[in-house]
Design a protein around this motif. Structure first.
Motif, PDB file in Angstrom:
ATOM      1  N   THR A 117       4.999  -1.558  26.447  1.00 35.93           N
ATOM      2  CA  THR A 117       3.965  -0.556  26.758  1.00 35.93           C
ATOM      3  C   THR A 117       2.709  -0.801  25.923  1.00 35.93           C
ATOM      4  O   THR A 117       1.585  -0.765  26.442  1.00 35.93           O
ATOM      5  CB  THR A 117       4.506   0.869  26.507  1.00 35.93           C
ATOM      6  N   ALA A 118       2.906  -1.070  24.635  1.00 32.19           N
ATOM      7  CA  ALA A 118       1.757  -1.305  23.744  1.00 32.19           C
ATOM      8  C   ALA A 118       0.977  -2.539  24.191  1.00 32.19           C
ATOM      9  O   ALA A 118      -0.252  -2.574  24.148  1.00 32.19           O
ATOM     10  CB  ALA A 118       2.244  -1.471  22.304  1.00 32.19           C
ATOM     11  N   TRP A 119       1.715  -3.550  24.637  1.00 33.13           N
ATOM     12  CA  TRP A 119       1.085  -4.804  25.092  1.00 33.13           C
ATOM     13  C   TRP A 119       0.194  -4.538  26.318  1.00 33.13           C
ATOM     14  O   TRP A 119      -0.950  -4.998  26.388  1.00 33.13           O
ATOM     15  CB  TRP A 119       2.184  -5.805  25.444  1.00 33.13           C
ATOM     16  N   LEU A 120       0.713  -3.777  27.270  1.00 29.63           N
ATOM     17  CA  LEU A 120      -0.061  -3.465  28.479  1.00 29.63           C
ATOM     18  C   LEU A 120      -1.280  -2.599  28.146  1.00 29.63           C
ATOM     19  O   LEU A 120      -2.361  -2.786  28.713  1.00 29.63           O
ATOM     20  CB  LEU A 120       0.823  -2.765  29.516  1.00 29.63           C
ATOM     21  N   THR A 121      -1.106  -1.669  27.205  1.00 26.08           N
ATOM     22  CA  THR A 121      -2.229  -0.816  26.781  1.00 26.08           C
ATOM     23  C   THR A 121      -3.325  -1.674  26.165  1.00 26.08           C
ATOM     24  O   THR A 121      -4.521  -1.495  26.452  1.00 26.08           O
ATOM     25  CB  THR A 121      -1.746   0.242  25.766  1.00 26.08           C
ATOM     26  N   GLU A 122      -2.916  -2.636  25.350  1.00 28.75           N
ATOM     27  CA  GLU A 122      -3.882  -3.542  24.708  1.00 28.75           C
ATOM     28  C   GLU A 122      -4.646  -4.353  25.761  1.00 28.75           C
ATOM     29  O   GLU A 122      -5.855  -4.554  25.657  1.00 28.75           O
ATOM     30  CB  GLU A 122      -3.125  -4.475  23.749  1.00 28.75           C
ATOM     31  N   LEU A 123      -3.924  -4.818  26.787  1.00 30.63           N
ATOM     32  CA  LEU A 123      -4.574  -5.584  27.854  1.00 30.63           C
ATOM     33  C   LEU A 123      -5.588  -4.721  28.606  1.00 30.63           C
ATOM     34  O   LEU A 123      -6.666  -5.190  28.975  1.00 30.63           O
ATOM     35  CB  LEU A 123      -3.529  -6.135  28.830  1.00 30.63           C
ATOM     36  N   GLU A 124      -5.250  -3.462  28.842  1.00 28.09           N
ATOM     37  CA  GLU A 124      -6.183  -2.552  29.529  1.00 28.09           C
ATOM     38  C   GLU A 124      -7.389  -2.256  28.646  1.00 28.09           C
ATOM     39  O   GLU A 124      -8.532  -2.206  29.131  1.00 28.09           O
ATOM     40  CB  GLU A 124      -5.473  -1.236  29.890  1.00 28.09           C
ATOM     41  N   ASP A 125      -7.142  -2.089  27.340  1.00 21.58           N
ATOM     42  CA  ASP A 125      -8.226  -1.751  26.406  1.00 21.58           C
ATOM     43  C   ASP A 125      -9.301  -2.832  26.374  1.00 21.58           C
ATOM     44  O   ASP A 125     -10.468  -2.537  26.111  1.00 21.58           O
ATOM     45  CB  ASP A 125      -7.671  -1.532  24.987  1.00 21.58           C
ATOM     46  N   TYR A 126      -8.905  -4.066  26.644  1.00 18.77           N
ATOM     47  CA  TYR A 126      -9.864  -5.191  26.643  1.00 18.77           C
ATOM     48  C   TYR A 126     -11.054  -4.882  27.556  1.00 18.77           C
ATOM     49  O   TYR A 126     -12.198  -5.231  27.254  1.00 18.77           O
ATOM     50  CB  TYR A 126      -9.140  -6.463  27.104  1.00 18.77           C
ATOM     51  N   TYR A 127     -10.784  -4.204  28.687  1.00 15.53           N
ATOM     52  CA  TYR A 127     -11.845  -3.930  29.663  1.00 15.53           C
ATOM     53  C   TYR A 127     -12.708  -2.728  29.270  1.00 15.53           C
ATOM     54  O   TYR A 127     -13.740  -2.478  29.888  1.00 15.53           O
ATOM     55  CB  TYR A 127     -11.225  -3.693  31.050  1.00 15.53           C
TER      56      TYR A 127
END
Length: 737
Positions: A117-127
């Motif tokens: 979950t944290a990994w996916l959140t980090e990927l979304e935060d990039y945008y």
């Protein structure tokens, strides 16, 4: 025990077939053997528990114990055995499989994402971050790092056996995220498809169904293709999973799903034409293009065309250009139509451009094309306005699949800037025209854009399964029959909508896939008896060489008033092929009454009479054809042969001479030998016999077999039986000279 991939696949497939057919005893026996022979004691307790449960169930059933829950328990047990078989199969492959998929999975074991979950959140935060936006170098580095993380997520999904709820829910949200690039979300849909192909998991099916509900066409079309591939792959197993069949039923209520389904099925069928199409382009179109290319620029005054633009009228000079290749214009027109229909016309052109380092990374074969991809920025200077506009134009191109767009980028990296500028102008003009056409088509044919996207994706998959250097490590899905109409999961859905089924049948029929076409027409005829359908089924069987079934269809079509003349001729043709010339003659004569001018019917009447040994009557038919069409050389051969059989030897000689002066075959030389012998010209007969036995003619054994068939006719024309062995021995000596 180190078993081969093929051996394991065969055993696993047999276990699944037994389970689907509810033969649990042999499935248990084979699973027990796999556990014992591969040292998989870790699964032994689960195996014994399931087998014991089954023993108790059998015992209670035989004893007649009533249990309203029995069927439910039975189905649950079958699902549990399927899951155990999956685990055992995967454990053996993970240990022994030499394929790249398992090499990568073994190498990836320390790379699985720990906090998903944290990994996916980090990927979304990039945008959502603005940092590095002003600094292009830092921005590019950040994009590369982001892509590396996306790639890790792609492989994490691919190599995950069963998605836990803790992974499935955040992944669902990620695919539906409004901020993540559509290209990356689509990329994860492919990871789901590949993961499901490798390891069955109902949760992966659920996620693909959810992705199909996405508003983004790039996502929902990939999801649909992924669903179809896996519904086909696991067809026998699907009925045991109500959560999957239930979702299909819900989708089936949506007419748009049906249209979408039909389009994608047709695209899968069309993919089977790709190899034949490339062969045609290589053998027919390219040689003709090469023939005219040296003078093409001058002939069409290319420079002035670029200045003035194309006029709406066809240029009369074009006919002059193509005069050396008269068929090329038609072929190019057909090529253009095939391209617009969605045929994979560029496979051959781009096959040689898959050796760039980009394709060394297996995941890159599946990534959608997007101009912001840092892999392209490495090759083409994105700061350069020309490159930027070229990428944008290429992004819009509906006729190139994603994989080929990347190949195109890498292949032009060394082109000078002015050449790229010229190319950009050309592509932009072409894309503007296509965009207009696409918008018009979207109004007249809703779903055309979705069709382009799914077609591009299927072509991407085709390139992976056909061109990836280690393609043999994967089961090639494009070798599957794609007979969705025969499958449990989709067969009922297709069969309940005769319009969709008819379109699929007609596509099979139009592309000469006669076996599949006959099957689908067969389903349709059960719904509605129809003369045209009977004719089409019959025509399929005729082309498959099954003349009995073809005859059955044509005779049923006779009950309907539909193109009777054509039908009569087809019935006659079937009877001829079934060696019933008398019945064939009846139908040809019935056809003759409807169309007395048909020379072809006259010829066939003659052939039937010949097969019935009615040589004089046959000869009359053949002479009638010659009289009505004096230039028809096809009739010379039967006239010559019938003349010989009726004792008109000089007449036979005259016609065989005409054949020999024109374009003789081995039978003509042999038959002329018969005629010469019957006229007493033995030396001449030997000479013609010798000519019929040659490199391009009969072998000696073939000659003797045909001679044996003709012997009764020779004897009836006055040849002495005692002379036959002498003549044949003389021929043998003659051949040695």
């Amino acid at each position: 025990m180190n078993m081969t991939e093929q051996e394991l696949k065969k055993i696993y497939t047999e276990i699944c077939s037994n389970l689907a057919a509810r033969r649990l005893k042999p499935a248990f026996d084979m699973l027990g053997k796999l556990i014992a022979e591969n040292g998989l004691g870790i699964f032994y307790d689960e195996y014994k528990n399931l087998e014991e449960t089954y023993h108790y169930m059998l015992k209670y059933t035989v004893e007649g114990t009533q249990d309203p829950e029995r069927q439910k328990v039975y189905r649950k047990l079958i699902v549990s055995v399927f899951e155990l078989a999956e685990k055992i199969n995967e454990a053996i492959r993970l240990r022994f499989s030499p394929t790249i998929e398992y090499e990568k999975k073994r190498g990836f074991k320390n790379n699985f994402i720990p906090n998903f979950t944290a990994w996916l959140t980090e990927l979304e935060d990039y945008y959502l971050q603005d940092e590095n936006q002003g600094d292009e170098v830092a921005s590019l580095e950040a994009a590369k790092e982001h892509q590396q993380k996306m790639r890790r997520l792609f492989y994490h999904i691919w190599f995950t056996d069963k998605l836990s709820p803790a992974e499935a829910e955040p992944l669902r949200n990620f695919i539906m995220s409004p901020v993540v690039l559509v290209a990356y979300k689509s990329y994860m849909v492919t990871a789901l498809m590949l993961s499901l192909q490798r390891y069955f998991d109902p949760e992966k099916f659920t996620l693909l169904f959810d992705a199909y509900d996405s508003e983004e066409m790039e996502i929902n079309q990939r999801a649909l293709v992924g669903l179809l591939v896996n519904l086909y792959r696991y067809d026998a197993r699907i009925p045991f999973y109500p959560e999957i069949t239930g979702r299909l039923k819900i989708l089936n209520e949506n007419p748009e799903f049906k249209r979408n389904l039909e389009r994608v099925i047709v695209q899968f069928i069309r993919s089977k034409e790709t190899e034949k199409l490339q062969q045609r382009i290589r053998d027919e179109i390219m040689p003709e293009m090469i023939k005219i290319s040296p003078n093409l620029k001058d002939k069409i005054n290319l420079d002035s065309l670029m200045d003035e633009g194309f006029s709406e009228d066809k240029n009369p000079d074009w006919e002059e250009i193509f005069k050396d290749s008269p068929g090329l214009m038609d072929k190019m027109q057909e090529f253009s139509e095939l391209q617009m229909e969605g045929a994979d016309v560029f496979m051959g052109s781009f096959a040689m451009l898959k050796s760039f380092p980009f394709y060394g990374e297996m995941g890159n074969w599946f990534i959608p094309f997007f101009p912001e991809n840092p892999e392209i920025a490495n090759v083409l200077n994105i700061k350069d306005d020309t490159s930027k506009r070229l990428m944008e134009a290429l992004d819009k191109a509906p006729v190139l699949c994603n994989s080929d767009k990347y190949s195109f980028c890498f292949s032009i990296q060394s082109l000078p800037k002015e050449n790229r500028e010229f190319m950009t102008q050309g592509i932009n003009a072409e894309m503007d025209q296509l965009k207009e056409l696409e918008e018009d088509e979207e109004l007249t044919q809703p779903g055309r854009k979705a069709e382009f996207i799914s077609n591009q994706y299927i072509q991407d998959l085709y390139r992976f399964y056909k061109l990836f250097p280690r393609k043999n490590d994967f089961e090639d899905i494009f070798n599957w029959r794609f007979d969705f109409h025969n499958k449990l999961a989709l067969g009922d859905i297709l069969r309940e909508d005769t319009k969709v089924l008819r379109n699929i049948a007609e596509y099979y029929f139009g592309k000469n896939h006669f076996e599949e076409a006959a099957e689908v027409f067969g389903y349709l005829i059960e719904q509605e008896k129809n003369g045209e359908l009977y004719q089409k089924i019959a025509y399929c069987y005729q082309n498959l060489g099954d003349f009995e079934k073809a005859l059955e269809g044509y005779l049923k079509a006779e009950l309907y008033d539909i193109n009777r003349l054509w039908n009569l001729k087809k019935i006659a043709l079937c009877y001829r092929n079934l060696k019933q010339p008398g019945k064939a003659l009846e139908y040809y004569q019935a056809a003759e009454k409807i169309d007395s001018e048909s020379l072809n019917t006259q010829l066939n009447v003659g052939h039937c009479l010949l097969e019935l040994d009615e040589y004089d009557e046959a000869l009359k038919c053949y002479f009638k054809v010659e009289y009505l069409a004096p230039g028809n050389k096809k009739v010379w051969r039967p006239i010559a042969w019938c003349s010989f059989l009726t004792g008109k030897k000089e007449q036979a000689e005259k016609y065989f001479l005409q054949l020999i002066d024109d374009a003789p075959n081995k039978h003509d030389f042999m038959n002329m030998g018969h005629v010469q012998w019957s006229l007493g010209n033995r030396k001449s007969a030997l000479d013609y016999y010798k000519k019929s036995i040659s490199k391009d003619g009969f072998s000696e054994a073939e000659f003797l077999a045909v001679f044996e068939e003709d012997l009764p006719h020779l004897l009836s024309q006055g040849i002495e039986s005692e002379d036959v062995p002498i003549m044949l021995d003389q021929l043998r000596y003659f051949l040695e000279e």
